[in-house]
Design an enzyme around this catalytic site. Structure first.
Site, PDB file in Angstrom:
ATOM      1  N   GLY A 218       0.751  -1.245   0.003  1.00 34.99           N
ATOM      2  CA  GLY A 218      -0.080   0.062   0.133  1.00 34.99           C
ATOM      3  C   GLY A 218       0.817   1.308  -0.074  1.00 34.99           C
TER       4      GLY A 218
ATOM      5  N   ALA B  57       4.419   5.043   5.123  1.00 32.94           N
ATOM      6  CA  ALA B  57       5.615   4.296   5.922  1.00 32.94           C
ATOM      7  C   ALA B  57       5.599   3.004   6.186  1.00 32.94           C
ATOM      8  CB  ALA B  57       5.555   5.332   7.216  1.00 32.94           C
ATOM      9  N   ILE B  58       4.428   2.412   6.220  1.00 32.54           N
ATOM     10  CA  ILE B  58       4.749   0.967   6.435  1.00 32.54           C
ATOM     11  C   ILE B  58       5.496   0.045   5.358  1.00 32.54           C
ATOM     12  CG2 ILE B  58       3.605  -1.135   7.116  1.00 32.54           C
ATOM     13  CD1 ILE B  58       2.066   0.429   9.152  1.00 32.54           C
TER      14      ILE B  58
ATOM     15  N   GLU C 199      -1.149  -2.546  -6.732  1.00 34.75           N
ATOM     16  CA  GLU C 199      -2.002  -1.539  -7.042  1.00 34.75           C
ATOM     17  C   GLU C 199      -1.317  -0.332  -7.445  1.00 34.75           C
ATOM     18  OE1 GLU C 199      -5.410  -0.807  -4.318  1.00 34.75           O
ATOM     19  OE2 GLU C 199      -4.555   1.344  -3.971  1.00 34.75           O
TER      20      GLU C 199
HETATM   21  N1  COA Z   1      -9.162   5.933  16.076  1.00 39.34           N
HETATM   22  C1  COA Z   1      -9.104   7.138  15.547  1.00 39.34           C
HETATM   23  N2  COA Z   1      -8.582   7.610  14.665  1.00 39.34           N
HETATM   24  C2  COA Z   1      -7.572   7.235  14.246  1.00 39.34           C
HETATM   25  C3  COA Z   1      -7.127   5.779  14.413  1.00 39.34           C
HETATM   26  C4  COA Z   1      -7.919   5.035  15.436  1.00 39.34           C
HETATM   27  N3  COA Z   1      -7.664   3.845  15.659  1.00 39.34           N
HETATM   28  N4  COA Z   1      -6.187   5.390  13.804  1.00 39.34           N
HETATM   29  C5  COA Z   1      -5.769   6.340  12.803  1.00 39.34           C
HETATM   30  N5  COA Z   1      -6.590   7.349  13.091  1.00 39.34           N
HETATM   31  C6  COA Z   1      -6.767   8.637  12.552  1.00 39.34           C
HETATM   32  C7  COA Z   1      -5.480   9.645  12.493  1.00 39.34           C
HETATM   33  O1  COA Z   1      -5.652  10.037  13.854  1.00 39.34           O
HETATM   34  C8  COA Z   1      -5.228  10.319  11.422  1.00 39.34           C
HETATM   35  O2  COA Z   1      -6.386  11.610  11.780  1.00 39.34           O
HETATM   36  P1  COA Z   1      -5.924  13.123  11.724  1.00 39.34           P
HETATM   37  O3  COA Z   1      -5.256  13.209  10.407  1.00 39.34           O
HETATM   38  O4  COA Z   1      -6.860  13.837  12.070  1.00 39.34           O
HETATM   39  O5  COA Z   1      -4.617  13.070  12.647  1.00 39.34           O
HETATM   40  C9  COA Z   1      -6.084   9.554  10.335  1.00 39.34           C
HETATM   41  O6  COA Z   1      -6.797   8.640  10.988  1.00 39.34           O
HETATM   42  C10 COA Z   1      -4.969   8.759   9.440  1.00 39.34           C
HETATM   43  O7  COA Z   1      -4.195   8.391  10.278  1.00 39.34           O
HETATM   44  P2  COA Z   1      -2.598   7.975   9.905  1.00 39.34           P
HETATM   45  O8  COA Z   1      -2.041   7.193  10.825  1.00 39.34           O
HETATM   46  O9  COA Z   1      -1.755   9.197   9.384  1.00 39.34           O
HETATM   47  O10 COA Z   1      -2.872   7.253   8.632  1.00 39.34           O
HETATM   48  P3  COA Z   1      -1.891   6.561   7.399  1.00 39.34           P
HETATM   49  O11 COA Z   1      -1.563   7.450   6.629  1.00 39.34           O
HETATM   50  O12 COA Z   1      -0.919   5.715   8.127  1.00 39.34           O
HETATM   51  O13 COA Z   1      -2.918   5.469   6.703  1.00 39.34           O
HETATM   52  C11 COA Z   1      -4.782   4.227   6.743  1.00 39.34           C
HETATM   53  C12 COA Z   1      -3.446   4.556   7.641  1.00 39.34           C
HETATM   54  C13 COA Z   1      -5.267   2.781   7.575  1.00 39.34           C
HETATM   55  C14 COA Z   1      -5.838   5.343   6.876  1.00 39.34           C
HETATM   56  C15 COA Z   1      -4.577   3.805   5.448  1.00 39.34           C
HETATM   57  O14 COA Z   1      -3.472   2.826   5.256  1.00 39.34           O
HETATM   58  C16 COA Z   1      -5.638   3.557   4.440  1.00 39.34           C
HETATM   59  O15 COA Z   1      -6.356   4.400   4.190  1.00 39.34           O
HETATM   60  N6  COA Z   1      -6.040   2.271   4.209  1.00 39.34           N
HETATM   61  C17 COA Z   1      -7.147   1.646   3.640  1.00 39.34           C
HETATM   62  C18 COA Z   1      -6.842   1.695   1.998  1.00 39.34           C
HETATM   63  C19 COA Z   1      -5.666   0.579   1.922  1.00 39.34           C
HETATM   64  O16 COA Z   1      -5.649  -0.336   2.532  1.00 39.34           O
HETATM   65  N7  COA Z   1      -5.322   0.454   0.450  1.00 39.34           N
HETATM   66  C20 COA Z   1      -4.653  -0.344  -0.011  1.00 39.34           C
HETATM   67  C21 COA Z   1      -3.757  -0.185  -1.236  1.00 39.34           C
HETATM   68  S1  COA Z   1      -3.091   1.381  -1.520  1.00 39.34           S
END
Ligand code: COA
Length: 434
Positions: A214, A217-218, A237
């Site tokens: 995806g 950072a991970i 993707e």
């Molecule tokens: N409870 C409440 N809010 C949460 C949360 C939780 N458990 N975990 C994350 N959030 C919030 C964060 O606070 C942040 O909000 P903010 O921007 O207002 O601070 C927001 O969610 C994004 O979190 P962040 O840790 O910056 O996300 P990320 O950039 O590491 O992305 C996902 C993590 C899960 C959102 C992202 O991987 C995603 O959209 N995945 C689904 C789509 C996918 O898997 N696609 C696959 C192919 S690309």
């Protein structure tokens, strides 16, 4: 008509090009780093000329000015994946969100959301008149093929990616020449937590595997752990700069792939100029519409497909929430379910959901007894296979509910394990059954 004459006859200013949009139209905008900034800015500059124009877009990389406060009566945003600028707009009612599997968006555009206008960002035409969709083919190809009018900005800096990634000049209703940098996504900083997650994910990868990663950072942390591997392949993707680095180190060869052997496969790309130069006119990189890349039946034709995606929350049963926190729509499911299911059907495949054990600076646990009310499950408990945090790996597939809870508590942050144990006690050591 000779395509060169068509090109000359349809070459206009951005202002003129967007005047082809009419009130009430549905406008589909080219995705992610291919966002056609000049056309969007020109359209929004003429906002007063439009009423109720629906803007369908996925990952926004620019300012998304069409959903800024004050634009409500001119534009209405239909988001397929929220990002920074659109998250706020949707939360404040200047648009709405459509849940959809990524691989089904082309079908949606063909059968469910007829496209009036596609706004694209293309490479210059080749000698046969074909322009490449460059760094984003995904749903943008389907939009180009279904739209009543295709308006394109043509940019010599857009890489000419190969595959099923082309639009012909004769199909363009208006052409705007630009010479501007393509939007870039710099490599992220990797924290210690993400580095630990990367190491745990790498422990599940074998030489010769085919990877889907995806965004963020991970995935980059995982790539950094793969320096000692051999003959990895990419059917993802999207991918970014880290993949190019591993190719140059001889780690990724695509030689063991069972579909598109020898080629990187992707439907969009996000990275820096280094990535864009690598993919430019490179037959080793095959790009196509998301229905040809993410369809789980196609993903599964790759043996040993390992998918790695992230999430927001996992409950003790293994239900994975990835795109919302309660009713707050954070992102979208993207290709998560496409690849989790494709990996499950791939001979030797493995699906990994990897996330830090906490969110909001350690204040809340991502592993929870119950998902937040209003949250949407992205990966069902029946689909889930591995969950990885910085504290280890939980392989949930085939485990009972009780075993799942135990495995998840073992990889939760130590600060939250007592609370989770208490819930475990309520569920499984009393006579109550849910
Ligand atoms: N409870 C409440 N809010 C949460 C949360 C939780 N458990 N975990 C994350 N959030 C919030 C964060 O606070 C942040 O909000 P903010 O921007 O207002 O601070 C927001 O969610 C994004 O979190 P962040 O840790 O910056 O996300 P990320 O950039 O590491 O992305 C996902 C993590 C899960 C959102 C992202 O991987 C995603 O959209 N995945 C689904 C789509 C996918 O898997 N696609 C696959 C192919 S690309």
């Amino acid at each position: 008509m000779d395509w060169r004459s068509h090109y000359r006859d349809h070459l206009v200013t951005a202002q003129r090009a967007v005047s082809l949009i009419e009130s009430g139209d549905r406008v589909v905008v080219h995705h992610a780093c291919a966002e056609p900034t000049e056309l969007i800015e020109a359209m929004v500059a003429q906002a007063e000329a439009y009423r109720n124009v629906e803007i369908v877009h996925m990952v926004p990389m620019g300012r998304a000015p069409y959903c800024a406060p004050g634009m409500e009566s001119h534009f209405w945003h239909n988001s397929l994946f929220n990002g920074g600028p659109t998250r706020q707009a949707i939360a404040e009612g200047r648009g709405d969100f459509t849940p959809t599997f990524f691989h089904q968006i082309p079908r949606l555009l063909r059968d469910g959301l007829p496209v009036d206008v596609a706004l694209l960002h293309l490479s210059p035409p080749d000698e046969h008149g074909y322009c490449s969709l460059g760094v984003a083919v995904d749903y943008s190809l389907a939009a180009a093929r279904c739209a009543k009018k295709v308006i394109a900005q043509v940019n010599p800096r857009m890489p000419r990616t190969l595959g099923d990634s082309f639009v012909h000049v004769n199909d363009l209703a208006a052409i705007v020449e630009v010479d501007e940098p393509v939007i870039e996504l710099p490599p992220p900083n990797i924290s210690q937590v993400e580095a630990a997650i990367g190491r745990h994910c790498a422990s599940l990868i074998h030489d010769g595997d085919c990877l889907q990663l995806g965004i963020g950072a991970i995935p980059d942390a995982v790539l950094r752990e793969l320096g000692g591997f051999k003959d990895l392949g990419i059917h993802s993707e999207m991918f970014s700069d880290g993949v190019v680095e591993l190719f140059e180190q001889g780690v990724i060869s695509n030689a063991k792939k069972t579909l598109h052997k020898g080629q990187f496969v992707a439907t969009f790309l996000m990275g820096t100029r280094r990535l864009y130069d690598f993919v430019d006119d490179n037959p080793m990189v095959w790009m196509a519409g998301v229905d040809q890349v993410n369809d789980p039946r196609i993903v599964a034709q790759n043996d040993n497909l390992v998918s790695i995606n992230s999430c927001v929350q996992v409950d003790l049963q293994g239900q994975v929430v990835s795109s919302s926190a309660g009713l707050r729509q954070i992102s979208g499911i993207g290709g998560q379910a496409d690849f989790v299911r494709g990996a499950a059907m791939s001979p030797g495949g493995r699906a990994i959901i990897a996330c830090p054990s906490t969110a909001r600076g350690g204040q809340i646990s991502k592993i929870v007894p119950f998902i937040d009310p209003g949250s949407a499950v992205s990966t069902m408990r029946e689909d889930v296979e591995h969950i990885v945090t910085e504290h280890g790996v939980a392989r949930l597939w085939g485990l009972t509910l009780r075993q799942r809870a135990e495995a998840l508590i073992a990889i939760a942050h130590p600060d939250f394990r007592d609370q989770l144990e208490a819930e475990y006690g309520r569920r499984y050591t009393s006579n109550r059954h849910y």
